[in-house]
Design a protein around this motif. Structure first.
Motif, PDB file in Angstrom:
ATOM      1  N   GLU A 100       0.815  -1.217   0.000  1.00  0.00           N
ATOM      2  CA  GLU A 100       0.000   0.000   0.000  1.00  0.00           C
ATOM      3  C   GLU A 100       0.848   1.266   0.000  1.00  0.00           C
ATOM      4  O   GLU A 100       0.468   2.284  -0.591  1.00  0.00           O
ATOM      5  N   THR A 101       2.010   1.211   0.636  1.00  0.00           N
ATOM      6  CA  THR A 101       2.819   2.415   0.810  1.00  0.00           C
ATOM      7  C   THR A 101       3.848   2.635  -0.303  1.00  0.00           C
ATOM      8  O   THR A 101       4.719   3.489  -0.171  1.00  0.00           O
ATOM      9  N   VAL A 103      -5.605  13.797  -4.928  1.00  0.00           N
ATOM     10  CA  VAL A 103      -4.259  13.859  -4.367  1.00  0.00           C
ATOM     11  C   VAL A 103      -4.234  12.870  -3.205  1.00  0.00           C
ATOM     12  O   VAL A 103      -5.265  12.609  -2.577  1.00  0.00           O
ATOM     13  N   THR A 104      -3.063  12.315  -2.947  1.00  0.00           N
ATOM     14  CA  THR A 104      -2.923  11.358  -1.839  1.00  0.00           C
ATOM     15  C   THR A 104      -2.431  12.096  -0.601  1.00  0.00           C
ATOM     16  O   THR A 104      -1.420  12.803  -0.643  1.00  0.00           O
ATOM     17  N   LEU A 105      -3.161  11.940   0.485  1.00  0.00           N
ATOM     18  CA  LEU A 105      -2.778  12.521   1.773  1.00  0.00           C
ATOM     19  C   LEU A 105      -2.060  11.444   2.575  1.00  0.00           C
ATOM     20  O   LEU A 105      -2.595  10.360   2.810  1.00  0.00           O
ATOM     21  N   VAL A 106      -0.824  11.732   2.950  1.00  0.00           N
ATOM     22  CA  VAL A 106       0.026  10.770   3.666  1.00  0.00           C
ATOM     23  C   VAL A 106       0.280  11.298   5.070  1.00  0.00           C
ATOM     24  O   VAL A 106       0.844  12.379   5.240  1.00  0.00           O
ATOM     25  N   GLU A 107      -0.143  10.537   6.052  1.00  0.00           N
ATOM     26  CA  GLU A 107       0.098  10.939   7.448  1.00  0.00           C
ATOM     27  C   GLU A 107       1.123   9.992   8.052  1.00  0.00           C
ATOM     28  O   GLU A 107       0.863   8.793   8.217  1.00  0.00           O
ATOM     29  N   SER A 162      -4.947   8.443   2.540  1.00  0.00           N
ATOM     30  CA  SER A 162      -6.318   8.737   2.110  1.00  0.00           C
ATOM     31  C   SER A 162      -6.264   9.560   0.828  1.00  0.00           C
ATOM     32  O   SER A 162      -5.247  10.190   0.527  1.00  0.00           O
ATOM     33  N   ALA A 163      -7.335   9.522   0.080  1.00  0.00           N
ATOM     34  CA  ALA A 163      -7.412  10.264  -1.189  1.00  0.00           C
ATOM     35  C   ALA A 163      -8.349  11.445  -1.032  1.00  0.00           C
ATOM     36  O   ALA A 163      -9.462  11.306  -0.514  1.00  0.00           O
TER      37      ALA A 163
END
Length: 380
Positions: free
Chosen positions: A224-225, A246-250, A260-261
């Motif tokens: 996934e990453t 856009v992909t939100l990466v925490e 999350s997208a």
């Protein structure tokens, strides 16, 4: 720590001779707003910033406006050059921009830029690997390699990654622009014949998150990453059914990455329309759709419509492509398909069959084995 992952902006691109510059300004403005709303700490730009190695003045001005907007918000930016970019032009002014928190990949000369960040969970390292070819690595490391120089993209990227001094006790993000084996392509992407640009996802195992560019469809590969965020806009009708985002990466503590997208809304959508001429020109057909969208129309009439393109554009002003699907065009396609097959060699046909069955091309060793086998059969 929050990151927005974007890629493949292709600023300055034209699609079917339509300039996308206003659509790009609209979507970049939307990304600026998302960065603000989500309170992102940084934005990762994974290559193909421009559509051409020598971008237009208008394209350069737009990217400058976008970077300035992010810097004014206090967002850090981490960007790498892609295969459409000139690495030298992307790297221009890099030292000056660092003062505003904008970090861009230098021209690859054997080392990969690393920027350290700190949050509540400790240090986080962002690595900036520009698009590299085997020739790029061979030139950069001439006389410095212990083994054989790289001949494939897989070998080139592995060498570049192996030279990074990665502390696996820390969190590590890689921003890169390569084709990872198994990723699904779109019509708007440049493909290397035979899949020679393939890189296995395992090359990136030491990174907690890999922000990839090059593939226009949002998807993860291998795990996934290891992720392609996709283009912010649709650049071909093969993407018409996609929802761009856009992909939100925490990044939390080591081993915890939340993805999350965040959806994007284009200035003009891209859609396919199919039907008889009288049908698609009927008000009841188009009254509930946005007629300003970019469209591809396939007419099913048996006879071509005189001045069809111009007449359809009175209703659909952004008609990009007109085609026909009828008994004549189907017969033409069958003839063309048969002729194409006849022109291909046995090894070309087998290679296509192998890739279709296995979702990856044959290795050089497999291809050499099949060539010998086919030659042996011919001799019999």
């Amino acid at each position: 720590m929050k990151f927005l992952h974007i890629s493949d902006l292709h600023i300055g691109k034209r699609v079917n001779e339509f300039s996308m510059i206003e659509d790009q300004r609209h979507i970049l403005g939307q990304i600026l707003q998302i960065a603000k709303t989500e309170q992102a700490d940084a934005v990762l730009i994974a290559g193909d910033i421009y559509d051409k190695p020598v971008p237009s003045a208008e394209a350069v001005q737009m990217f400058d406006w976008f970077l300035t907007g992010l810097a004014d918000q206090g967002r850090a930016v981490f960007a790498v050059s892609g295969n459409h970019d000139s690495p030298e032009r992307i790297a221009f002014g890099a030292q000056l921009m660092r003062g505003r928190g904008v970090y861009v990949s230098p021209v690859y000369e054997g080392e990969t830029a690393r920027i350290g960040l700190t949050d509540a969970w400790g240090e986080l390292c962002v690595w900036l690997l520009p698009f590299v070819k085997p020739a790029t690595v061979r030139h950069a490391l001439e006389g410095k390699l212990e083994g054989e120089p790289p001949e494939s993209y897989q070998e080139a990227v592995k060498i570049a990654v192996d030279r990074m001094e990665i502390d696996e006790n820390k969190r590590n993000i890689l921003v890169a622009h390569q084709f990872v084996t198994g990723a699904g392509r779109c019509d708007s992407e440049e493909a290397v014949v035979g899949g020679l640009d393939n890189v296995d996802a395992e090359v990136f195992d030491r990174f907690d998150y890999v922000a990839l560019g090059h593939i226009h469809s949002p998807q993860s590969v291998g795990r996934e990453t290891v992720r392609y965020c996709g283009t912010p806009l649709k650049y071909s009708f093969s993407e018409a059914e996609q929802e761009k985002s856009v992909t939100l990466v925490e990044m939390r503590e080591k081993g915890q990455v939340l993805l999350s997208a965040v959806p994007l809304a284009p200035l003009h959508d891209m859609r396919k329309i199919r039907g008889l001429y009288q049908e698609v020109m009927s008000k009841t057909f188009y009254q509930d759709m946005d007629r300003e969208d970019y469209v591809q129309i396939t007419l099913t009439d048996e006879e071509d419509i005189p001045d069809g393109l111009q007449r359809l554009r009175t209703v659909y002003p952004n008609l990009m492509r007109l085609s026909y699907d009828n008994s004549r065009t189907r017969q033409d396609r069958e003839v063309e398909s048969a002729e194409e097959i006849e022109q291909k060699s046995e090894i070309q046909l087998f290679a296509e069959f192998y890739e279709l069955q296995n979702n990856q091309p044959m290795s050089p060793e497999q291809r050499e084995y099949m060539e010998k086998t086919i030659e042996g059969l011919k001799e019999l």
